[in-house]
Design a protein around this motif. Structure first.
Motif, PDB file in Angstrom:
ATOM      1  N   GLY A 140      34.650  32.648  10.401  1.00 29.56           N
ATOM      2  CA  GLY A 140      33.636  32.569  11.458  1.00 29.56           C
ATOM      3  C   GLY A 140      33.292  33.918  12.058  1.00 29.56           C
ATOM      4  O   GLY A 140      32.150  34.176  12.427  1.00 29.56           O
ATOM      5  N   PHE A 141      34.287  34.789  12.189  1.00 33.07           N
ATOM      6  CA  PHE A 141      34.002  36.145  12.674  1.00 33.07           C
ATOM      7  C   PHE A 141      33.744  37.086  11.512  1.00 33.07           C
ATOM      8  O   PHE A 141      32.885  37.950  11.572  1.00 33.07           O
ATOM      9  N   GLY A 142      34.538  36.912  10.456  1.00 31.69           N
ATOM     10  CA  GLY A 142      34.530  37.864   9.350  1.00 31.69           C
ATOM     11  C   GLY A 142      33.234  37.892   8.588  1.00 31.69           C
ATOM     12  O   GLY A 142      32.634  38.961   8.403  1.00 31.69           O
ATOM     13  N   VAL A 143      32.756  36.743   8.140  1.00 32.56           N
ATOM     14  CA  VAL A 143      31.581  36.735   7.261  1.00 32.56           C
ATOM     15  C   VAL A 143      30.316  37.198   7.992  1.00 32.56           C
ATOM     16  O   VAL A 143      29.615  38.079   7.481  1.00 32.56           O
ATOM     17  N   PRO A 144      30.015  36.665   9.199  1.00 32.51           N
ATOM     18  CA  PRO A 144      28.828  37.188   9.889  1.00 32.51           C
ATOM     19  C   PRO A 144      28.982  38.680  10.185  1.00 32.51           C
ATOM     20  O   PRO A 144      27.993  39.416  10.240  1.00 32.51           O
ATOM     21  N   ASN A 153      23.862  34.568   9.713  1.00 30.52           N
ATOM     22  CA  ASN A 153      25.016  34.976  10.517  1.00 30.52           C
ATOM     23  C   ASN A 153      25.390  33.906  11.538  1.00 30.52           C
ATOM     24  O   ASN A 153      26.176  34.167  12.435  1.00 30.52           O
ATOM     25  N   SER A 154      24.803  32.702  11.396  1.00 31.97           N
ATOM     26  CA  SER A 154      25.057  31.654  12.388  1.00 31.97           C
ATOM     27  C   SER A 154      26.511  31.190  12.350  1.00 31.97           C
ATOM     28  O   SER A 154      27.047  30.887  11.282  1.00 31.97           O
ATOM     29  N   PRO A 155      27.150  31.117  13.512  1.00 29.20           N
ATOM     30  CA  PRO A 155      28.532  30.618  13.548  1.00 29.20           C
ATOM     31  C   PRO A 155      28.621  29.150  13.126  1.00 29.20           C
ATOM     32  O   PRO A 155      29.685  28.683  12.718  1.00 29.20           O
ATOM     33  N   TYR A 156      27.491  28.440  13.222  1.00 29.12           N
ATOM     34  CA  TYR A 156      27.532  27.030  12.822  1.00 29.12           C
ATOM     35  C   TYR A 156      27.823  26.912  11.336  1.00 29.12           C
ATOM     36  O   TYR A 156      28.615  26.091  10.899  1.00 29.12           O
ATOM     37  N   ILE A 157      27.139  27.776  10.551  1.00 28.92           N
ATOM     38  CA  ILE A 157      27.346  27.718   9.097  1.00 28.92           C
ATOM     39  C   ILE A 157      28.791  28.046   8.753  1.00 28.92           C
ATOM     40  O   ILE A 157      29.480  27.287   8.063  1.00 28.92           O
ATOM     41  N   TRP A 158      29.263  29.177   9.268  1.00 28.54           N
ATOM     42  CA  TRP A 158      30.580  29.649   8.832  1.00 28.54           C
ATOM     43  C   TRP A 158      31.707  28.868   9.485  1.00 28.54           C
ATOM     44  O   TRP A 158      32.757  28.666   8.882  1.00 28.54           O
ATOM     45  N   ILE A 234      34.307  30.830  18.194  1.00 27.78           N
ATOM     46  CA  ILE A 234      33.385  31.740  17.519  1.00 27.78           C
ATOM     47  C   ILE A 234      31.952  31.597  18.016  1.00 27.78           C
ATOM     48  O   ILE A 234      31.036  32.114  17.398  1.00 27.78           O
ATOM     49  N   GLY A 235      31.749  30.868  19.133  1.00 26.56           N
ATOM     50  CA  GLY A 235      30.411  30.900  19.704  1.00 26.56           C
ATOM     51  C   GLY A 235      29.796  29.610  20.193  1.00 26.56           C
ATOM     52  O   GLY A 235      29.374  29.543  21.335  1.00 26.56           O
ATOM     53  N   PRO A 236      29.732  28.562  19.360  1.00 27.03           N
ATOM     54  CA  PRO A 236      28.998  27.368  19.788  1.00 27.03           C
ATOM     55  C   PRO A 236      29.502  26.839  21.126  1.00 27.03           C
ATOM     56  O   PRO A 236      30.707  26.726  21.341  1.00 27.03           O
ATOM     57  N   VAL A 237      28.559  26.538  22.038  1.00 25.56           N
ATOM     58  CA  VAL A 237      28.944  26.016  23.341  1.00 25.56           C
ATOM     59  C   VAL A 237      29.069  24.518  23.224  1.00 25.56           C
ATOM     60  O   VAL A 237      28.156  23.765  23.547  1.00 25.56           O
ATOM     61  N   GLU A 238      30.215  24.096  22.716  1.00 24.43           N
ATOM     62  CA  GLU A 238      30.471  22.669  22.654  1.00 24.43           C
ATOM     63  C   GLU A 238      31.319  22.306  23.861  1.00 24.43           C
ATOM     64  O   GLU A 238      31.482  23.119  24.765  1.00 24.43           O
ATOM     65  N   ILE A 239      31.845  21.116  23.873  1.00 27.92           N
ATOM     66  CA  ILE A 239      32.408  20.583  25.120  1.00 27.92           C
ATOM     67  C   ILE A 239      33.549  21.442  25.674  1.00 27.92           C
ATOM     68  O   ILE A 239      33.642  21.673  26.878  1.00 27.92           O
ATOM     69  N   PHE A 240      34.402  21.956  24.820  1.00 28.27           N
ATOM     70  CA  PHE A 240      35.562  22.710  25.285  1.00 28.27           C
ATOM     71  C   PHE A 240      35.105  23.990  25.979  1.00 28.27           C
ATOM     72  O   PHE A 240      35.578  24.344  27.070  1.00 28.27           O
ATOM     73  N   ARG A 241      34.154  24.670  25.342  1.00 26.55           N
ATOM     74  CA  ARG A 241      33.650  25.907  25.922  1.00 26.55           C
ATOM     75  C   ARG A 241      32.859  25.615  27.195  1.00 26.55           C
ATOM     76  O   ARG A 241      32.957  26.355  28.189  1.00 26.55           O
ATOM     77  N   GLN A 242      32.071  24.550  27.176  1.00 31.71           N
ATOM     78  CA  GLN A 242      31.303  24.157  28.354  1.00 31.71           C
ATOM     79  C   GLN A 242      32.244  23.867  29.517  1.00 31.71           C
ATOM     80  O   GLN A 242      32.003  24.277  30.653  1.00 31.71           O
ATOM     81  N   ALA A 243      33.350  23.190  29.217  1.00 31.87           N
ATOM     82  CA  ALA A 243      34.331  22.897  30.265  1.00 31.87           C
ATOM     83  C   ALA A 243      34.903  24.198  30.826  1.00 31.87           C
ATOM     84  O   ALA A 243      35.129  24.331  32.039  1.00 31.87           O
ATOM     85  N   GLY A 244      35.098  25.174  29.944  1.00 29.57           N
ATOM     86  CA  GLY A 244      35.592  26.474  30.387  1.00 29.57           C
ATOM     87  C   GLY A 244      34.604  27.169  31.329  1.00 29.57           C
ATOM     88  O   GLY A 244      34.987  27.768  32.345  1.00 29.57           O
ATOM     89  N   VAL A 245      33.318  27.043  30.980  1.00 33.07           N
ATOM     90  CA  VAL A 245      32.273  27.632  31.830  1.00 33.07           C
ATOM     91  C   VAL A 245      32.311  26.997  33.215  1.00 33.07           C
ATOM     92  O   VAL A 245      32.303  27.676  34.244  1.00 33.07           O
ATOM     93  N   TYR A 246      32.387  25.650  33.223  1.00 31.98           N
ATOM     94  CA  TYR A 246      32.433  24.930  34.506  1.00 31.98           C
ATOM     95  C   TYR A 246      33.689  25.297  35.290  1.00 31.98           C
ATOM     96  O   TYR A 246      33.662  25.415  36.503  1.00 31.98           O
ATOM     97  N   LYS A 247      34.793  25.455  34.565  1.00 31.04           N
ATOM     98  CA  LYS A 247      36.046  25.800  35.246  1.00 31.04           C
ATOM     99  C   LYS A 247      35.892  27.105  36.008  1.00 31.04           C
ATOM    100  O   LYS A 247      36.277  27.222  37.174  1.00 31.04           O
ATOM    101  N   SER A 248      35.282  28.092  35.352  1.00 30.06           N
ATOM    102  CA  SER A 248      35.089  29.382  36.008  1.00 30.06           C
ATOM    103  C   SER A 248      34.123  29.249  37.179  1.00 30.06           C
ATOM    104  O   SER A 248      34.315  29.832  38.251  1.00 30.06           O
ATOM    105  N   LEU A 249      33.085  28.447  36.965  1.00 28.75           N
ATOM    106  CA  LEU A 249      32.047  28.272  37.985  1.00 28.75           C
ATOM    107  C   LEU A 249      32.615  27.655  39.251  1.00 28.75           C
ATOM    108  O   LEU A 249      32.379  28.124  40.351  1.00 28.75           O
ATOM    109  N   TYR A 250      33.422  26.577  39.066  1.00 27.85           N
ATOM    110  CA  TYR A 250      33.930  25.853  40.231  1.00 27.85           C
ATOM    111  C   TYR A 250      35.346  26.265  40.588  1.00 27.85           C
ATOM    112  O   TYR A 250      35.911  25.752  41.541  1.00 27.85           O
TER     113      TYR A 250
END
Lengths: 286, 243
Positions: A140-144, A153-158, A234-250
Motif C-alpha cells: 500500500g505504501f511501497g507500490v504507489p 497510485n490509489s491506495p484502494y487498488i493496492w 494507508i489512507g482511505p477514511v473508513e470507519i476506524f480512521r473516521q472514528a480517530g478523527v472524531y476522537k481528536s475532534l471531541y
C-alpha cells in the motif's frame, strides 16, 4: 425394545392427557427456567447498580460512553462504514476466485505444471506467514511510492491487492482441505466412467468440496470484514480512521465505542450464521 | 487369446503385501464369471485392476486381444469400455439420479441432455426407477441407489461390466431387486465379472466360478462342478462355511 415402547406411549398420549413422565419433565423445565431467570436478573442488577459506584466510573463514562458525542458522531461513522462494506464487497469475490485458482494450482499433477504447483505452495506459505498489516504497508505504501501516475497510485487498488493476497492464501488452504475431504471412492467412480481428470475435478470433486467448506470460508470473510479497517493506515477514511478523527475532534473515546458497535452489529449475526451452518453440516455427517 | 477379456499372470502389490499373485483368467464374450472367496482374498482388487483403477505390477490384461495394462497407455478410453459397480454405490451425492447417469455420456461422448433423456429415461423405467429420476442419492434406498449406479455404468455402453460385491451393503430384503437387474443383463448377453457372496445366485447363473484364496485362483470351473464336487480341500472348507 423398551425405547420403542416409551416412544409409542409418548406419541399416543400427546393427543390425550400428558403422561406422568411428561408432567415431571415439564415441572423440571419450568423450575430450571425460573432459576436461570432469577440468577440472570440479580447479576444484571448488581452490575447496573454496583459498577457506577466504582471509583472513577464517571471518568470512564465521560470518556467512553458519552451520549452527546455518540449522537453527534454515530451517523458519520455509519457513513464511513459504507466504505468498509464497499472495499469488502469488491475484495471478497476477488479473494474467492484467487483462492480457488491457488488451490487448483496446488492440486495439479502434470509434470509440465510443476512450476504452478510450486508457486501455489510458496504463495500459501508466504502469505499465511505474514501479518496482514505488514503486507498492507509493503504494497500500500511501497507500490504507489514508485511514482505511479494517477489513478494507479490509489491506495484502494493496492490496499485491495494486499487483502486479496493474504486472504486468498487462507481461502486456498480451506478449499484444498475441502478437496482432500472428498472420499477417493468418488474419484474412482468418476474415473471408472472414463471421465478425464479435469472433468472429475470440475463436476465431481469441486462442487462437493466447496459446499463442505462454506462455513469455514464464512469465518474467513468475517475476519476480512474486520481487517478492512487496516487499510486506514494507508489512507482511505473508513470507519476506524473516521472514528480517530472524531476522537481528536471531541477529545473523547466514544466514537471508537460507536465503531465497535457497528462492527458487532454485522459480525455477530454473521458468525452466528456461520456457526449454524457448521453445526448443520456436522449433524448431516453423523 | 481365448477370451473377450483375458488375464495372464497378473500381479499386484500394495506395499509389501502381494494381493494378486499371478492370476490367469479368461472371460468369453457374453459369459458371466463369478469370483468367490473370503474377504481379503483379492476379488475386489482384481476387479479394480481389470478396468485399470489400480495399475498392475506385472502380467497382462487383454481386451479383444489388446494388452490394456501396457504401462503408459491412456486408461480413459479403456475404462469407457469396461463398466464397474461398487459395493458402496459411490453415486455423486450432489447430483440427481438422472444427472449421475448423464454426466459421463455428456462429457465423454459429447451427447446433449435432450438427446440422452429418452434413452436414459427408458433405462430407469426398465429397472423400476421411472419415478426416481429427479431424486438425490440420499433420498433413495440402498437398492435404488445401487440400481442407479448400474444404470450409470450401463449408460456408457460398456462391453464388459464388473460388479464388486454390489449386494453386500444392502439390507437382505433389497438384495433381490438388485439381483433381478443382473438376471436381466445376463439375458441381454452382457459380459460380466462379479465378485460376490451370493452363492445361490452364482450357482444359478454363472458360466464359470473362480475360488480365490490369498491372491490366487485356487480352483475354477462350471458352478455345478465347483459347488457340488470341489477338488481342493480349501474350496470345500470355504463352501462349507458359507453354504
Amino acid at each position: 425394545m423398551t425405547t420403542s415402547k416409551v416412544g409409542n406411549g409418548a406419541v399416543s398420549s400427546r393427543a390425550k392427557a400428558p403422561t406422568r413422565r411428561e408432567l415431571y419433565e415439564a415441572n423440571v423445565r419450568r423450575r430450571a427456567t425460573r432459576i436461570a431467570l432469577i440468577s440472570t436478573i440479580s447479576v444484571g442488577l448488581a452490575i447496573f447498580f454496583l459498577v457506577p459506584l466504582a471509583p472513577g466510573w464517571e471518568a470512564v463514562q465521560r470518556s467512553f460512553f458519552n451520549g452527546r458525542v455518540f449522537a453527534a458522531t454515530f451517523p458519520g461513522l455509519v457513513e464511513a462504514f459504507l466504505l468498509n462494506v464497499m472495499i469488502f464487497a469488491w475484495s471478497a469475490p476477488l479473494i474467492a476466485v484467487t483462492g480457488l485458482a491457488i488451490a487448483l494450482c496446488r492440486d495439479t499433477r502434470a509434470p509440465a505444471l510443476f512450476p504452478l504447483r510450486l508457486f501455489g505452495m510458496a504463495y500459501t506459505d508466504v502469505f499465511r506467514g505474514l501479518p496482514v498489516v505488514l503486507v498492507i504497508y509493503i504494497i500500500g505504501f511501497g507500490v504507489p511510492g514508485l511514482g505511479l501516475p494517477r489513478p494507479w497510485n490509489s491506495p484502494y487498488i493496492w490496499g485491495t491487492l494486499a487483502l486479496v493476497l493474504v486472504y486468498s492464501a487462507y481461502v486456498a488452504e480451506v478449499i484444498r482441505s475441502g478437496i482432500d475431504s472428498i472420499h477417493h471412492s468418488q474419484r474412482s467412480a468418476a474415473a471408472s466412467l472414463g471421465l478425464s481428470d479435469r472433468d472429475i475435478m470440475r463436476f465431481v470433486v469441486l462442487p462437493q468440496a466447496i459446499r463442505n467448506v462454506v462455513p469455514a470460508n464464512m469465518n474467513l470473510f468475517i475476519a476480512l470484514q474486520k481487517d478492512v479497517a487496516l487499510l486506514s493506515f494507508i489512507g482511505p477514511v473508513e470507519i476506524f480512521r473516521q472514528a480517530g478523527v472524531y476522537k481528536s475532534l471531541y477529545a473523547n473515546f466514544t466514537p471508537y465505542v460507536g465503531a465497535a458497535l457497528i462492527f458487532l452489529a454485522l459480525t455477530i449475526p454473521a458468525t452466528r450464521y456461520a456457526d449454524y451452518l457448521m453445526n448443520k453440516q456436522n449433524r448431516a455427517r453423523t | 487369446m481365448t477370451g473377450k477379456l483375458s488375464l495372464r499372470g497378473v500381479r499386484k502389490w500394495f506395499g509389501e503385501n502381494e494381493v494378486c499373485k499371478g492370476i490367469d483368467l479368461d472371460v468369453a464374450d457374453g459369459e458371466m464369471v463369478c469370483l468367490i472367496g473370503a474377504s481379503g482374498s483379492g476379488k475386489s482388487t482384481l476387479l479394480r485392476c481389470m478396468n485399470l483403477l489400480e495399475p498392475i505390477d506385472d502380467g497382462a490384461i487383454f481386451l479383444d486381444g489388446v494388452d490394456i495394462a501396457e504401462p503408459g497407455l491412456d486408461p480413459q478410453p479403456i475404462r469407457q469400455k469396461i463398466g464397474i459397480v461398487f459395493q458402496s454405490y459411490n453415486l455423486f451425492p450432489h447430483m440427481t439420479a438422472l444427472e449421475n447417469v448423464m454426466l459421463a455420456p455428456r462429457r465423454v461422448h459429447g451427447h446433449g441432455r435432450e438427446e440422452l433423456r429418452p434413452k436414459v429415461a427408458q433405462m430407469f423405467e426398465r429397472f423400476g426407477l421411472g419415478d426416481r429420476t429427479d431424486h438425490y442419492p440420499d433420498q433413495l434406498s440402498g437398492g435404488q441407489q445401487q440400481r442407479v449406479a448400474i444404470i450409470r455404468a450401463l449408460a456408457m455402453e460398456p462391453q464388459i461390466m464388473l460388479f464388486d460385491e454390489i449386494t453386500s451393503a444392502l439390507d437382505p430384503e433389497l438384495v433381490g431387486e438388485v439381483l433381478d437387474v443382473l438376471r436381466d443383463l445376463r439375458k441381454q448377453g452382457m459380459t460380466m465379472v462379479l465378485a460376490t457372496h451370493e452363492m445361490g445366485f452364482a450357482r444359478e447363473l454363472a458360466d464359470k466360478v473362480c475360488f480365490l484364496e490369498a491372491g490366487r485362483i485356487l480352483e475354477q470351473g462350471p458352478p455345478d462342478q465347483l459347488f457340488s464336487a470341489p477338488r481342493e480341500e480349501r474350496t470345500k472348507a470355504f463352501l462349507s462355511r458359507v453354504l
